[in-house]
Design a protein around this motif. Structure first.
Motif, PDB file in Angstrom:
ATOM      1  N   ILE A 131     112.904  39.081 -71.854  1.00 53.12           N
ATOM      2  CA  ILE A 131     113.745  40.087 -72.510  1.00 53.12           C
ATOM      3  C   ILE A 131     115.192  39.823 -72.102  1.00 53.12           C
ATOM      4  O   ILE A 131     115.546  39.966 -70.926  1.00 53.12           O
ATOM      5  CB  ILE A 131     113.339  41.525 -72.138  1.00 53.12           C
ATOM      6  N   LEU A 132     116.016  39.449 -73.090  1.00 48.68           N
ATOM      7  CA  LEU A 132     117.402  39.052 -72.850  1.00 48.68           C
ATOM      8  C   LEU A 132     118.349  40.011 -73.553  1.00 48.68           C
ATOM      9  O   LEU A 132     117.921  40.970 -74.195  1.00 48.68           O
ATOM     10  CB  LEU A 132     117.602  37.611 -73.328  1.00 48.68           C
ATOM     11  N   ASP A 133     119.660  39.740 -73.454  1.00 50.25           N
ATOM     12  CA  ASP A 133     120.649  40.679 -73.985  1.00 50.25           C
ATOM     13  C   ASP A 133     121.082  40.370 -75.419  1.00 50.25           C
ATOM     14  O   ASP A 133     121.217  41.267 -76.236  1.00 50.25           O
ATOM     15  CB  ASP A 133     121.889  40.707 -73.086  1.00 50.25           C
ATOM     16  N   GLY A 134     121.340  39.103 -75.728  1.00 48.88           N
ATOM     17  CA  GLY A 134     121.911  38.758 -77.030  1.00 48.88           C
ATOM     18  C   GLY A 134     120.967  37.903 -77.860  1.00 48.88           C
ATOM     19  O   GLY A 134     120.143  37.148 -77.319  1.00 48.88           O
ATOM     20  N   ILE A 135     121.112  37.979 -79.179  1.00 52.41           N
ATOM     21  CA  ILE A 135     120.268  37.180 -80.067  1.00 52.41           C
ATOM     22  C   ILE A 135     120.516  35.688 -79.851  1.00 52.41           C
ATOM     23  O   ILE A 135     119.603  34.873 -79.952  1.00 52.41           O
ATOM     24  CB  ILE A 135     120.512  37.568 -81.531  1.00 52.41           C
ATOM     25  N   HIS A 136     121.776  35.318 -79.547  1.00 54.91           N
ATOM     26  CA  HIS A 136     122.049  33.899 -79.311  1.00 54.91           C
ATOM     27  C   HIS A 136     121.289  33.398 -78.086  1.00 54.91           C
ATOM     28  O   HIS A 136     120.837  32.242 -78.053  1.00 54.91           O
ATOM     29  CB  HIS A 136     123.551  33.656 -79.154  1.00 54.91           C
ATOM     30  N   GLU A 137     121.104  34.267 -77.077  1.00 56.50           N
ATOM     31  CA  GLU A 137     120.303  33.886 -75.914  1.00 56.50           C
ATOM     32  C   GLU A 137     118.836  33.729 -76.308  1.00 56.50           C
ATOM     33  O   GLU A 137     118.156  32.790 -75.886  1.00 56.50           O
ATOM     34  CB  GLU A 137     120.413  34.934 -74.826  1.00 56.50           C
ATOM     35  N   VAL A 138     118.339  34.660 -77.108  1.00 54.66           N
ATOM     36  CA  VAL A 138     116.961  34.572 -77.582  1.00 54.66           C
ATOM     37  C   VAL A 138     116.745  33.263 -78.327  1.00 54.66           C
ATOM     38  O   VAL A 138     115.741  32.562 -78.138  1.00 54.66           O
ATOM     39  CB  VAL A 138     116.625  35.776 -78.496  1.00 54.66           C
ATOM     40  N   ASP A 139     117.708  32.923 -79.180  1.00 56.56           N
ATOM     41  CA  ASP A 139     117.602  31.706 -79.978  1.00 56.56           C
ATOM     42  C   ASP A 139     117.528  30.468 -79.082  1.00 56.56           C
ATOM     43  O   ASP A 139     116.680  29.587 -79.272  1.00 56.56           O
ATOM     44  CB  ASP A 139     118.806  31.616 -80.919  1.00 56.56           C
ATOM     45  N   GLU A 140     118.390  30.399 -78.075  1.00 55.93           N
ATOM     46  CA  GLU A 140     118.434  29.228 -77.192  1.00 55.93           C
ATOM     47  C   GLU A 140     117.150  29.095 -76.376  1.00 55.93           C
ATOM     48  O   GLU A 140     116.570  28.009 -76.273  1.00 55.93           O
ATOM     49  CB  GLU A 140     119.640  29.323 -76.258  1.00 55.93           C
ATOM     50  N   VAL A 141     116.703  30.199 -75.785  1.00 54.96           N
ATOM     51  CA  VAL A 141     115.510  30.148 -74.929  1.00 54.96           C
ATOM     52  C   VAL A 141     114.262  29.904 -75.768  1.00 54.96           C
ATOM     53  O   VAL A 141     113.390  29.099 -75.395  1.00 54.96           O
ATOM     54  CB  VAL A 141     115.392  31.447 -74.108  1.00 54.96           C
ATOM     55  N   TYR A 142     114.165  30.560 -76.904  1.00 60.89           N
ATOM     56  CA  TYR A 142     113.006  30.364 -77.778  1.00 60.89           C
ATOM     57  C   TYR A 142     112.912  28.904 -78.222  1.00 60.89           C
ATOM     58  O   TYR A 142     111.823  28.295 -78.181  1.00 60.89           O
ATOM     59  CB  TYR A 142     113.116  31.280 -78.997  1.00 60.89           C
ATOM     60  N   THR A 143     114.026  28.326 -78.650  1.00 62.62           N
ATOM     61  CA  THR A 143     114.015  26.957 -79.138  1.00 62.62           C
ATOM     62  C   THR A 143     113.587  25.985 -78.047  1.00 62.62           C
ATOM     63  O   THR A 143     112.738  25.102 -78.264  1.00 62.62           O
ATOM     64  CB  THR A 143     115.407  26.567 -79.670  1.00 62.62           C
ATOM     65  N   ARG A 144     114.137  26.163 -76.840  1.00 59.63           N
ATOM     66  CA  ARG A 144     113.809  25.240 -75.732  1.00 59.63           C
ATOM     67  C   ARG A 144     112.345  25.382 -75.329  1.00 59.63           C
ATOM     68  O   ARG A 144     111.643  24.384 -75.116  1.00 59.63           O
ATOM     69  CB  ARG A 144     114.727  25.553 -74.554  1.00 59.63           C
ATOM     70  N   LEU A 145     111.852  26.603 -75.219  1.00 64.30           N
ATOM     71  CA  LEU A 145     110.452  26.800 -74.828  1.00 64.30           C
ATOM     72  C   LEU A 145     109.499  26.312 -75.911  1.00 64.30           C
ATOM     73  O   LEU A 145     108.435  25.752 -75.606  1.00 64.30           O
ATOM     74  CB  LEU A 145     110.201  28.276 -74.515  1.00 64.30           C
ATOM     75  N   SER A 146     109.849  26.526 -77.168  1.00 66.54           N
ATOM     76  CA  SER A 146     108.990  26.061 -78.269  1.00 66.54           C
ATOM     77  C   SER A 146     108.826  24.552 -78.217  1.00 66.54           C
ATOM     78  O   SER A 146     107.728  24.013 -78.461  1.00 66.54           O
ATOM     79  CB  SER A 146     109.586  26.467 -79.620  1.00 66.54           C
ATOM     80  N   ASN A 147     109.915  23.862 -77.916  1.00 62.73           N
ATOM     81  CA  ASN A 147     109.858  22.400 -77.852  1.00 62.73           C
ATOM     82  C   ASN A 147     109.117  21.912 -76.615  1.00 62.73           C
ATOM     83  O   ASN A 147     108.483  20.845 -76.643  1.00 62.73           O
ATOM     84  CB  ASN A 147     111.276  21.821 -77.862  1.00 62.73           C
ATOM     85  N   ALA A 148     109.183  22.682 -75.531  1.00 64.26           N
ATOM     86  CA  ALA A 148     108.596  22.227 -74.263  1.00 64.26           C
ATOM     87  C   ALA A 148     107.120  22.582 -74.126  1.00 64.26           C
ATOM     88  O   ALA A 148     106.367  21.857 -73.450  1.00 64.26           O
ATOM     89  CB  ALA A 148     109.369  22.822 -73.089  1.00 64.26           C
ATOM     90  N   LEU A 149     106.683  23.678 -74.755  1.00 62.77           N
ATOM     91  CA  LEU A 149     105.320  24.187 -74.538  1.00 62.77           C
ATOM     92  C   LEU A 149     104.465  23.916 -75.767  1.00 62.77           C
ATOM     93  O   LEU A 149     104.198  24.804 -76.587  1.00 62.77           O
ATOM     94  CB  LEU A 149     105.367  25.682 -74.224  1.00 62.77           C
ATOM     95  N   ASP A 150     103.983  22.694 -75.901  1.00 60.32           N
ATOM     96  CA  ASP A 150     103.222  22.312 -77.098  1.00 60.32           C
ATOM     97  C   ASP A 150     101.918  23.072 -77.221  1.00 60.32           C
ATOM     98  O   ASP A 150     101.444  23.341 -78.324  1.00 60.32           O
ATOM     99  CB  ASP A 150     102.924  20.801 -77.055  1.00 60.32           C
ATOM    100  N   ASN A 151     101.291  23.412 -76.099  1.00 58.97           N
ATOM    101  CA  ASN A 151      99.963  24.029 -76.127  1.00 58.97           C
ATOM    102  C   ASN A 151     100.009  25.548 -75.988  1.00 58.97           C
ATOM    103  O   ASN A 151      98.995  26.186 -75.735  1.00 58.97           O
ATOM    104  CB  ASN A 151      99.099  23.452 -75.005  1.00 58.97           C
ATOM    105  N   ARG A 152     101.207  26.152 -76.149  1.00 58.83           N
ATOM    106  CA  ARG A 152     101.353  27.598 -76.011  1.00 58.83           C
ATOM    107  C   ARG A 152     101.945  28.161 -77.298  1.00 58.83           C
ATOM    108  O   ARG A 152     102.766  27.520 -77.968  1.00 58.83           O
ATOM    109  CB  ARG A 152     102.278  27.952 -74.844  1.00 58.83           C
TER     110      ARG A 152
END
Length: 716
Positions: free
Chosen positions: A310-331
């Protein structure tokens, strides 16, 4: 700075109560559920605050007695996402715990979207949301004998009460069915700001005081955190309904901490938590998560179970979501925010990792095993930590707070697990509270109320109009007139004059006005392609292109024509959206700068003697805008937005002749009151817009009054 805090869990005592009106024989209520039910049975008229812990069954505390009495009730939630979540939760509760009576209860989620879509199909002859709302409630309130639960947001409640859904001068067009609801429940009341609390309490008090044949409201239930001293005084002195704090008499015997497992006969409402405390700046937690802490972030999200960020800004959500999506293939990694709010149930059912912001901070029900959250203020800290709930085993969490807050938390001494009460006490010292805008009550909330009363009086005959004005003035004095010197009618009328038509277009709404853009979302997997969103967020962080209305119609596929036509009257600009831009090393996107047009020059240069203290907020017909940088992320289509903003803007503005950072520091303003640089010739000013303009004006006036008193030798 880092620290690890072992926090205790929270448990509530369960009670064997065969008379409690839940049909599940194994259900054992908590004391706050019993006490609120007793209020419904014995008092019949009250304002009750239930501040029991998150996860402690506050919904059941009002639902059970409402179902038992067979009454109409209206439940008010701060977000539309929470309305839809509560709709699912309430329908499940009715099926599981009230199989006999529950099948007779109609549950109606009412938002602008459901009125425009779901109920438009049900009432095809109704052309507007107001007509659909009246037809819907007429069907369920007047044409059925069974109870109705309406779930809506504060905006729609206030619009119904102030006849905004009707037509001025046409009493027959009002949503009269609102007057049939005996109970109004307001969830997360403490999350409302000062203007919102004032608007809601005044409206509910007015409804409660009407004679029974005019309005049936007799019971007001606020589901909230522990009230502040100011709010307790307001409940006791300003509201007509007798005030009860449901948990006050038995809180020391009914709630307690536990270390590993809850005691037999008690229910765990918050689990023990091993909390990892780290530091980050507001709106910049993503930089820490994806930078120095990335290995920890990835390992945390890879663990079995469900992890929530749970973060503060949508731009933070976008950055963290994108990085985790690319890193966690099996999640399964999902995101929920203002741009990705569709398929909510499916996302909450299926996720392994959820990345979000305040969209899931309150109320929405889902299970979580680990939590990472930022906490820009004390309320967010408590609220977000509370997403870990109702489990008995210790759970893991990591929080990012300011360096000063992290230092305070690291100093907590403990030999075992730390009680939540001790944590909350430390948080009160760890976080600095920004200035309270106390004069907002009598300057602007009183003017808002006065405007509403005058509208009611204009729609009444002369005899009734006199009574409305007299009763209304007495209510204004109760709610907003406690200062010294006493509030006078001329004071209120003077401030109504200050904002003139802005009361009609801005203040009478629950949240007040803001600048919105109509967005065609072209990102992959977007759930709602057409939506409105905060204009200044898009300018700061969006990969956007602006269009004229005609150009926008040409870009958007024909299948969205109805949505565009419905939303276009409420927006300032039109743009496509292709995600967010990259932030700079300090976590910032573009810089938004306002520029003066001739109207503003005339306002700010009206007299040589006009200064920050004597200048007043003003409604502007237009303003110009510019955005930096000039590089790859430059919005080359900004002229289309400027054209829209220079004509028929109708926006409240207050300007101060200083840089925004200086003003924030001088008046001790919080991080969520936004100021924008304003260029006036070769001078640097700043401006606040909408309701923020009124808050800033109050801060300037209160500061000046303090200086005047000190010059007279009066201590503060």
């Amino acid at each position: 700075m880092r620290a690890t805090l072992p926090l205790s869990g929270v448990e509530l005592r369960r009670h064997d109560d065969p008379e409690y009106p839940v049909e599940d024989p194994e259900f054992e209520p908590y004391a706050h559920q019993q006490d609120l039910r007793e209020l419904f049975r014995s008092s019949g008229e009250f304002l009750a605050v239930n501040d029991s812990p998150t996860g402690g069954g506050k919904t059941m505390s009002w639902l059970a007695p409402v179902i038992e009495r067979g009454e109409h009730a209206l439940a008010v939630y701060p977000t539309n996402a929470l309305i839809h979540d509560q709709y699912n939760q309430l329908t499940d509760e009715l099926d599981e715990n009230f199989p006999g009576q529950g099948s007779d209860v109609a549950v109606l989620p009412i938002t602008a979207d459901t009125l425009r879509t779901r109920y438009a199909a049900e009432y095809p002859d109704a052309k507007t949301n107001g007509e659909r709302l009246r037809a819907l409630l007429r069907t369920y309130v007047y044409q059925r004998e069974d109870p109705v639960l309406v779930l809506t947001n504060p905006d729609i409640l206030v619009m119904m009460r102030r006849h905004i859904y009707g037509r001025t001068g046409d009493p027959g067009s009002r949503v009269r069915q609102l007057n049939e609801f005996e109970t109004v429940v307001v969830d997360e009341f403490h999350r409302a700001n000062r203007k919102e609390q004032n608007t809601l309490l005044f409206s509910l008090d007015e409804m409660y005081d009407l004679s029974e044949f005019q309005c049936a409201l007799s019971k007001i239930v606020l589901l909230s955190a522990t009230p502040t001293t100011r709010l307790e005084h307001r409940f006791e002195e300003a509201m007509s309904a007798p005030y009860h704090r449901v948990t006050s008499e038995r809180e020391t015997t009914e709630e307690r901490p536990f270390d590993e497992k809850p005691t037999n006969g008690w229910g765990a409402v918050m689990p023990p938590v091993d909390l990892d405390v780290r530091s980050a700046s507001t709106f910049d937690t993503a930089s820490e998560l994806l930078g120095e802490d990335w290995d920890d972030t990835e390992a945390f999200a890879r663990q079995p179970g469900r992890t929530v960020f749970i973060l503060d800004g949508i731009h933070e959500v976008d950055e963290v979501y994108t990085r985790l999506s690319n890193a966690l293939d099996n999640r399964t990694v999902v995101r929920i925010d203002g741009f990705h709010r569709g398929d909510l149930e499916e996302k909450l059912d299926d996720f392994d990792v959820l990345v979000s912001n305040s969209a899931v901070e309150v109320g929405i029900d889902f299970s979580v095993d680990r939590l990472v959250f930022s906490a820009p203020d004390r309320a967010s800290f408590v609220q977000r930590l509370g997403r870990l709930r109702t489990e008995s085993e210790p759970q893991l969490a990591r929080c990012y707070v300011s360096s000063t807050a992290a230092a305070s938390l690291s100093e907590i001494e403990h030999g075992g697990r730390i009680p939540r009460a001790q944590l909350v006490e430390t948080l009160e010292d760890a976080y600095h509270d920004p200035q309270e805008f106390e004069s907002f009550d009598w300057r602007y909330s009183a003017a808002e109320a006065h405007h509403h009363i005058e509208r009611r009086a204009r729609d009444a005959n002369s005899e009734r109009a006199k009574g409305i004005r007299e009763e209304g003035w007495e209510r204004i004095l109760r709610h907003f007139g406690g200062g010294d010197p006493p509030l006078t009618r001329s004071d209120v009328e003077a401030h109504t004059d200050v904002i003139d038509n802005a009361v009609e277009r801005t203040l009478q709404w629950y949240r007040g006005g803001s600048l919105q853009a109509l967005v065609y979302d072209r990102t992959l997997g977007a759930d709602d392609r057409i939506k409105t969103y905060d204009l200044f967020y898009l300018l700061r962080h969006g990969d956007v292109e602006f269009f004229s209305r005609t150009g926008f119609d040409e870009v958007v596929p024909d299948e969205h024509d109805d949505d565009v036509s419905h939303l276009a009257p409420y927006v300032t600009g039109y743009c496509t959206y292709d995600g967010t831009i990259e932030t700079n090393d300090d976590g910032y996107g573009r810089s938004v700068r306002l520029e003066a047009i001739s109207e503003i020059y005339g306002w700010l240069r009206a007299d040589d003697g006009v200064d920050d203290e004597t200048r007043k907020p003003r409604e502007l017909g237009g303003i110009s805008i510019d955005v930096d940088p000039d590089g790859a992320d430059r919005i080359t289509s900004i002229e289309h937005l400027r054209d829209e903003m220079c004509e028929d803007l109708d926006l409240l503005c207050y300007a101060v002749k200083k840089h925004p950072r200086q003003v924030k520091n001088q008046y001790d303003l919080g991080k969520f009151l936004f100021l924008y640089p304003l260029t006036v010739g070769d001078e640097q000013w700043c401006a606040a817009l909408g309701v923020d303009a009124l808050y800033l004006h109050c801060a300037v006036q209160e500061s000046q009054n303090a200086v005047d008193l000190e010059s007279l030798g009066i201590g503060l």
